[in-house]
Design an enzyme around this catalytic site. Sequence first.
Site, PDB file in Angstrom:
ATOM      1  N   HIS A 108      30.449  36.472  32.649  1.00 19.20           N
ATOM      2  CA  HIS A 108      31.612  36.364  33.532  1.00 19.20           C
ATOM      3  C   HIS A 108      31.193  36.371  34.998  1.00 19.20           C
ATOM      4  CE1 HIS A 108      36.049  36.710  33.923  1.00 19.20           C
ATOM      5  NE2 HIS A 108      35.745  37.229  35.110  1.00 19.20           N
TER       6      HIS A 108
ATOM      7  N   ASP B  17      32.993  35.138  38.866  1.00 20.73           N
ATOM      8  CA  ASP B  17      34.203  34.651  39.530  1.00 20.73           C
ATOM      9  C   ASP B  17      33.925  33.819  40.773  1.00 20.73           C
ATOM     10  OD1 ASP B  17      36.783  35.496  38.274  1.00 20.73           O
ATOM     11  OD2 ASP B  17      35.807  37.455  38.305  1.00 20.73           O
TER      12      ASP B  17
ATOM     13  N   GLU C 236      40.334  32.984  32.284  1.00 25.96           N
ATOM     14  CA  GLU C 236      40.637  34.412  32.401  1.00 25.96           C
ATOM     15  C   GLU C 236      42.141  34.619  32.522  1.00 25.96           C
ATOM     16  OE1 GLU C 236      39.077  38.394  34.716  1.00 25.96           O
ATOM     17  OE2 GLU C 236      38.800  36.457  35.690  1.00 25.96           O
TER      18      GLU C 236
ATOM     19  N   HIS D 168      45.222  39.228  31.621  1.00 28.09           N
ATOM     20  CA  HIS D 168      44.570  39.803  32.792  1.00 28.09           C
ATOM     21  C   HIS D 168      45.221  41.165  32.993  1.00 28.09           C
ATOM     22  CE1 HIS D 168      43.012  40.127  36.996  1.00 28.09           C
ATOM     23  NE2 HIS D 168      41.927  39.759  36.334  1.00 28.09           N
TER      24      HIS D 168
ATOM     25  N   HIS E 108      40.231  43.349  29.550  1.00 28.15           N
ATOM     26  CA  HIS E 108      41.549  43.394  30.208  1.00 28.15           C
ATOM     27  C   HIS E 108      42.714  43.701  29.269  1.00 28.15           C
ATOM     28  CE1 HIS E 108      40.860  42.357  34.436  1.00 28.15           C
ATOM     29  NE2 HIS E 108      39.948  41.500  34.038  1.00 28.15           N
TER      30      HIS E 108
ATOM     31  N   HIS F 103      33.456  41.028  30.179  1.00 27.65           N
ATOM     32  CA  HIS F 103      33.067  41.897  31.296  1.00 27.65           C
ATOM     33  C   HIS F 103      33.718  43.273  31.155  1.00 27.65           C
ATOM     34  CE1 HIS F 103      36.697  39.765  32.478  1.00 27.65           C
ATOM     35  NE2 HIS F 103      36.845  40.416  33.604  1.00 27.65           N
TER      36      HIS F 103
ATOM     37  N   ASP G  10      30.586  40.179  36.335  1.00 24.32           N
ATOM     38  CA  ASP G  10      31.845  40.142  37.096  1.00 24.32           C
ATOM     39  C   ASP G  10      31.581  39.920  38.584  1.00 24.32           C
ATOM     40  OD1 ASP G  10      34.574  40.053  37.328  1.00 24.32           O
ATOM     41  OD2 ASP G  10      34.901  42.213  37.154  1.00 24.32           O
TER      42      ASP G  10
END
Length: 348
Positions: free
Chosen positions: A61, A63, A169, A196, A244, A265, A342
Amino acid sequence: MERKWLIGLISGSLVLIVILTVAIAVPLALNKDTKEGDEGDEANLTLAREYMSQTPLIDGHNDLPWFLKKNHDNRLEDIDLSLNISGMYDVTHTDIPRLREGKVGAQFWAAYTSCGSQYKDAVTHVLDQIDVIKRMCKAYPEDFEFVTSADGIVSAFEAGKIAGLIGVEGGHNIDSFPSVLRMLVELGMRYMTMTHSCNTPWADNWRVDLDENPDENQFGGLSEWGKKLVKEMNRIGVFIDLSHVSVEMMIDSLQATQAPVIYSHSSAFSICNSYRNVNDEVLELVRENGGVIMVNFYTKYINCPPANISDNLDEAELFQVADHIEYLAENCGYDNVGIGGDYDGVGT
C-alpha cells in the site's frame, strides 16, 4: 490468463514477501541493542540487500497517487519523480530514488477517494486515480512497469523495473454496483479495501469498534448483500482487503470468502491497541484462510499501548515495525506476513 487462476498466482507472488520479511525482521531485531556502524549491522544490511536483489519485495500500500491528487491535481508534468523530492514538500515519502534505495520490487498503488465522495462522485474520482497510476507508470518506463499478475511482477523485476499494481481503497468507490467492481478489475484493480473510515451500505468500518462511536455499527459486520459481493470478488479474482474494517466485518468476511484475504496496511493489535490493527482472535482465522497481513509503518499504528516506547504517539522506532512483523509471523504464520508501508497516506 483465466480469472480463476488470478488469485492463486498473485497469492503465490505475495508469499515472496515472506522471504523478505524474514530477511528484514531478523536483522532489525538483532540491531536493537547494537550501535550504528557495528560490523554486525553492516553484515545484516548487506544480507538484506542481497535477498532483495534476488526476490522482489512487494509493498502492499502506497498513497503516492493521492499525494499527486492533493498537491498537483494529478498533473504529472508538474513533478519529477526521478528526483528525490523529500525537501520540496512538508511531508513526502515516495519517489524513484527512494524506491530504488529501498529495493522495492513491486508496489501496490492505492487508488483512494475520500469518504466525502460516497453517494456522490466516488466512481468518477476513483477512475481519475486509476488513470494517474497508469500514466505515472508510462511516464517513467525505465523504472516502472504496470502489471496485473504474479508473472508480471517477476517479469518486471527481472527487467530491473518496479512492478506497479492497483489497489482500490474503499468499497464506497463501487457505489454498490457489482458492474462497477467488474469494470475496475478490467482496468487493473487487483484488491479492494472493503471500507475506508466510513461505513458502506453493506459493511462496517473500523471506527465502529471505538467506544465513542457505538451508533455507527450498522450491520454487526457484513450485510447479506456484502456476503454476495465477497463471493463475486472471489469469482472474478480480486483480493478482499480487510484493512480499515471492523472486527466483526473481518470475521464475517473470513467466514464468507473462499479465497485468501489481505490486509494491505495493518499491524498487530496486541502490540499496539489501535482498531486499525488485527487482534489475536482474527489472526488465527487469517492463518486458516491463508491470507497475508502487511505491516503498516504509521506511527499511531506502531507505537501505542501496551508496547509503546514513549508517551509521544507521533514518534516510533524502526525496530518496533520489526516487533510487529515478528509477532504476526509467530502468531499468524511466517507465510502470512508482509509489508504495507502506507507511505504518503500518513503524516509520520
